[in-house]
Scaffold this motif. Sequence first.
Motif, short mmCIF file in Angstrom:
data_model
loop_
_atom_site.label_atom_id
_atom_site.label_comp_id
_atom_site.label_asym_id
_atom_site.label_seq_id
_atom_site.Cartn_x
_atom_site.Cartn_y
_atom_site.Cartn_z
N ASP A 1 -85.60 60.46 39.84
CA ASP A 1 -85.38 61.75 40.49
C ASP A 1 -84.59 61.49 41.75
OD1 ASP A 1 -85.40 64.25 41.62
OD2 ASP A 1 -87.58 64.50 41.55
N GLU A 2 -83.32 61.82 41.71
CA GLU A 2 -82.44 61.53 42.85
C GLU A 2 -82.47 62.63 43.90
OE1 GLU A 2 -78.67 59.92 41.96
OE2 GLU A 2 -79.48 58.56 40.45
N THR A 3 -83.25 63.67 43.68
CA THR A 3 -83.30 64.78 44.65
C THR A 3 -84.29 64.51 45.77
OG1 THR A 3 -84.99 65.96 43.38
CG2 THR A 3 -82.67 66.45 42.87
N VAL A 4 -85.16 63.54 45.56
CA VAL A 4 -86.14 63.21 46.60
C VAL A 4 -86.07 61.71 46.88
CG1 VAL A 4 -87.72 65.10 46.04
CG2 VAL A 4 -87.99 62.90 44.90
N PRO A 5 -86.53 61.27 48.05
CA PRO A 5 -86.51 59.84 48.35
C PRO A 5 -87.38 59.05 47.37
CG PRO A 5 -86.93 61.12 50.35
CD PRO A 5 -86.99 62.07 49.20
N ALA A 6 -86.94 57.83 47.09
CA ALA A 6 -87.72 56.94 46.22
C ALA A 6 -89.10 56.74 46.84
CB ALA A 6 -87.00 55.61 46.06
#
Length: 199
Positions: free
Chosen positions: A150-155
């Motif tokens: 999920d690239e919309t939130v930080p890892a």
Amino acid sequence: MIDTNAENGAETSATEAAPGEAAERDAFAVIEALNAENSELKDRVLRTLAEMENLRRRTEREVADAKTYGVTSFARDMLSVVDNLARALEHLPEEARKNADPHLQSMIEGVELTARDLEAVLGRHGVRKLDPKGQRFDPNFHQAIFEAPDETVPAGTVSQVVQSGWTIGDRVLRPAMVGVSKGGPKAAPKGEPPAASGK
């Protein structure tokens, strides 16, 4: 001729002085012994008072812990009831809720009310639900069961909650089972805003 009376007087005064000095030494020895015993007793009293204070504090802490955590086993058992009520409500399609006849609608509302009341009762006893979605993953409160890109939130952010977690007081009763994001921007250290995505 030698004055024997003078010699006898000197011997008498010497013998009289010796017993007085001995008595004085004995008195000093007794005083020293009493002072030592007094110091020892004083030390014992102070140690006993300190031990009693420590015991009082420990007992207060144990009573507070028993009050806070005494319902832990019962609360842990009740979590399965909370989960089952939540699952029953989640598996009911929204369309079925809207089109339900009045009797079924009443039953659905009863289950919802029971679930809310049960959570409220647990809350009154210090049992709180964890809602970690969107928070940074914390292994002290969360149990990761999968990672999802999920690239919309930080890892390392909790992207999905599979099963709610619960705490009692400041202890974890049950960790939240969560899915954690991977592949997004690195999470900012505490106190800094998250890094903006380049997309």
